[in-house]
Design a protein around this motif. Sequence first.
Motif, PDB file in Angstrom:
ATOM      1  N   UNK A  38      41.897   2.107  19.957  1.00  0.00           N
ATOM      2  CA  UNK A  38      42.991   2.921  20.491  1.00  0.00           C
ATOM      3  C   UNK A  38      43.822   2.094  21.478  1.00  0.00           C
ATOM      4  N   UNK A  39      43.172   1.289  22.277  1.00  0.00           N
ATOM      5  CA  UNK A  39      43.881   0.422  23.226  1.00  0.00           C
ATOM      6  C   UNK A  39      44.734  -0.611  22.475  1.00  0.00           C
ATOM      7  N   UNK A  40      44.182  -1.165  21.403  1.00  0.00           N
ATOM      8  CA  UNK A  40      44.940  -2.132  20.601  1.00  0.00           C
ATOM      9  C   UNK A  40      46.155  -1.467  19.972  1.00  0.00           C
ATOM     10  N   UNK A  41      45.968  -0.258  19.452  1.00  0.00           N
ATOM     11  CA  UNK A  41      47.090   0.463  18.844  1.00  0.00           C
ATOM     12  C   UNK A  41      48.163   0.779  19.879  1.00  0.00           C
ATOM     13  N   UNK A  42      47.755   1.231  21.038  1.00  0.00           N
ATOM     14  CA  UNK A  42      48.715   1.579  22.088  1.00  0.00           C
ATOM     15  C   UNK A  42      49.500   0.358  22.547  1.00  0.00           C
ATOM     16  N   UNK A  43      48.848  -0.783  22.645  1.00  0.00           N
ATOM     17  CA  UNK A  43      49.560  -1.983  23.098  1.00  0.00           C
ATOM     18  C   UNK A  43      50.595  -2.418  22.066  1.00  0.00           C
ATOM     19  N   UNK A  44      50.295  -2.233  20.783  1.00  0.00           N
ATOM     20  CA  UNK A  44      51.256  -2.587  19.737  1.00  0.00           C
ATOM     21  C   UNK A  44      52.413  -1.595  19.681  1.00  0.00           C
ATOM     22  N   UNK A  45      52.152  -0.338  19.978  1.00  0.00           N
ATOM     23  CA  UNK A  45      53.200   0.682  19.923  1.00  0.00           C
ATOM     24  C   UNK A  45      54.181   0.571  21.076  1.00  0.00           C
ATOM     25  N   UNK A  46      53.831  -0.174  22.119  1.00  0.00           N
ATOM     26  CA  UNK A  46      54.726  -0.335  23.268  1.00  0.00           C
ATOM     27  C   UNK A  46      55.800  -1.381  23.026  1.00  0.00           C
ATOM     28  N   UNK A  47      55.683  -2.155  21.968  1.00  0.00           N
ATOM     29  CA  UNK A  47      56.659  -3.206  21.682  1.00  0.00           C
ATOM     30  C   UNK A  47      57.969  -2.573  21.233  1.00  0.00           C
ATOM     31  N   UNK A  48      58.982  -2.682  22.072  1.00  0.00           N
ATOM     32  CA  UNK A  48      60.283  -2.092  21.765  1.00  0.00           C
ATOM     33  C   UNK A  48      61.169  -3.007  20.930  1.00  0.00           C
ATOM     34  N   UNK A  49      60.799  -4.269  20.842  1.00  0.00           N
ATOM     35  CA  UNK A  49      61.673  -5.229  20.179  1.00  0.00           C
ATOM     36  C   UNK A  49      61.421  -5.371  18.677  1.00  0.00           C
ATOM     37  N   UNK A  50      60.564  -4.518  18.112  1.00  0.00           N
ATOM     38  CA  UNK A  50      60.348  -4.581  16.663  1.00  0.00           C
ATOM     39  C   UNK A  50      60.712  -3.236  16.039  1.00  0.00           C
ATOM     40  N   UNK A  51      61.240  -3.273  14.836  1.00  0.00           N
ATOM     41  CA  UNK A  51      61.643  -2.033  14.167  1.00  0.00           C
ATOM     42  C   UNK A  51      60.443  -1.112  13.923  1.00  0.00           C
ATOM     43  N   UNK A  52      60.680   0.200  13.912  1.00  0.00           N
ATOM     44  CA  UNK A  52      59.583   1.161  13.713  1.00  0.00           C
ATOM     45  C   UNK A  52      58.770   0.909  12.444  1.00  0.00           C
ATOM     46  N   UNK A  53      59.405   0.524  11.355  1.00  0.00           N
ATOM     47  CA  UNK A  53      58.668   0.268  10.110  1.00  0.00           C
ATOM     48  C   UNK A  53      57.707  -0.908  10.277  1.00  0.00           C
ATOM     49  N   UNK A  55      56.418  -1.843  13.159  1.00  0.00           N
ATOM     50  CA  UNK A  55      55.384  -1.367  14.075  1.00  0.00           C
ATOM     51  C   UNK A  55      54.317  -0.591  13.301  1.00  0.00           C
ATOM     52  N   UNK A  56      54.763   0.252  12.360  1.00  0.00           N
ATOM     53  CA  UNK A  56      53.818   1.017  11.533  1.00  0.00           C
ATOM     54  C   UNK A  56      52.945   0.078  10.708  1.00  0.00           C
ATOM     55  N   UNK A  57      53.528  -0.988  10.196  1.00  0.00           N
ATOM     56  CA  UNK A  57      52.765  -1.961   9.421  1.00  0.00           C
ATOM     57  C   UNK A  57      51.725  -2.665  10.291  1.00  0.00           C
ATOM     58  N   UNK A  58      52.085  -2.951  11.517  1.00  0.00           N
ATOM     59  CA  UNK A  58      51.177  -3.635  12.433  1.00  0.00           C
ATOM     60  C   UNK A  58      49.992  -2.743  12.795  1.00  0.00           C
ATOM     61  N   UNK A  59      50.241  -1.473  13.051  1.00  0.00           N
ATOM     62  CA  UNK A  59      49.156  -0.592  13.498  1.00  0.00           C
ATOM     63  C   UNK A  59      48.349  -0.004  12.337  1.00  0.00           C
ATOM     64  N   UNK A  60      48.817  -0.180  11.098  1.00  0.00           N
ATOM     65  CA  UNK A  60      48.078   0.356   9.952  1.00  0.00           C
ATOM     66  C   UNK A  60      46.614  -0.073   9.935  1.00  0.00           C
ATOM     67  N   UNK A  86      44.602   8.605   3.634  1.00  0.00           N
ATOM     68  CA  UNK A  86      44.452   9.429   4.832  1.00  0.00           C
ATOM     69  C   UNK A  86      45.280   8.874   5.979  1.00  0.00           C
ATOM     70  N   UNK A  87      45.290   7.563   6.148  1.00  0.00           N
ATOM     71  CA  UNK A  87      46.117   6.955   7.209  1.00  0.00           C
ATOM     72  C   UNK A  87      47.583   7.285   6.957  1.00  0.00           C
ATOM     73  N   UNK A  88      48.021   7.216   5.709  1.00  0.00           N
ATOM     74  CA  UNK A  88      49.402   7.518   5.373  1.00  0.00           C
ATOM     75  C   UNK A  88      49.770   8.959   5.669  1.00  0.00           C
ATOM     76  N   UNK A  89      48.835   9.875   5.521  1.00  0.00           N
ATOM     77  CA  UNK A  89      49.079  11.276   5.799  1.00  0.00           C
ATOM     78  C   UNK A  89      49.093  11.579   7.293  1.00  0.00           C
TER      79      UNK A  89
END
Length: 91
Positions: A38-53, A55-60, A86-89
Amino acid sequence: MNVANLQLEGLLMAVAAVNRLLVHKGVVSAQEIDAALQEAEASECRSDDIPPANREAIVFPIRLLRLANQQPPAAELPSFPALTRTVGQMR
């Protein structure tokens, strides 16, 4: 399918299996693994300089490992396609 994708699939399932083994052996708890992921996911989601798509690929893979970690200990680990659906849903 790209061979690299197959290699990543194998790697993710191997990490999920190792995580389950660590929990089974009492080295860490499922909650501790989930907190780390969860900490790893949160740190990746804070990156504002990458497009949302992107970011989704990174946290998958993080989300897939978290989902695998939530499976009951006695249950068989779901297949990669089942986990990815399930992750996609979840988004």
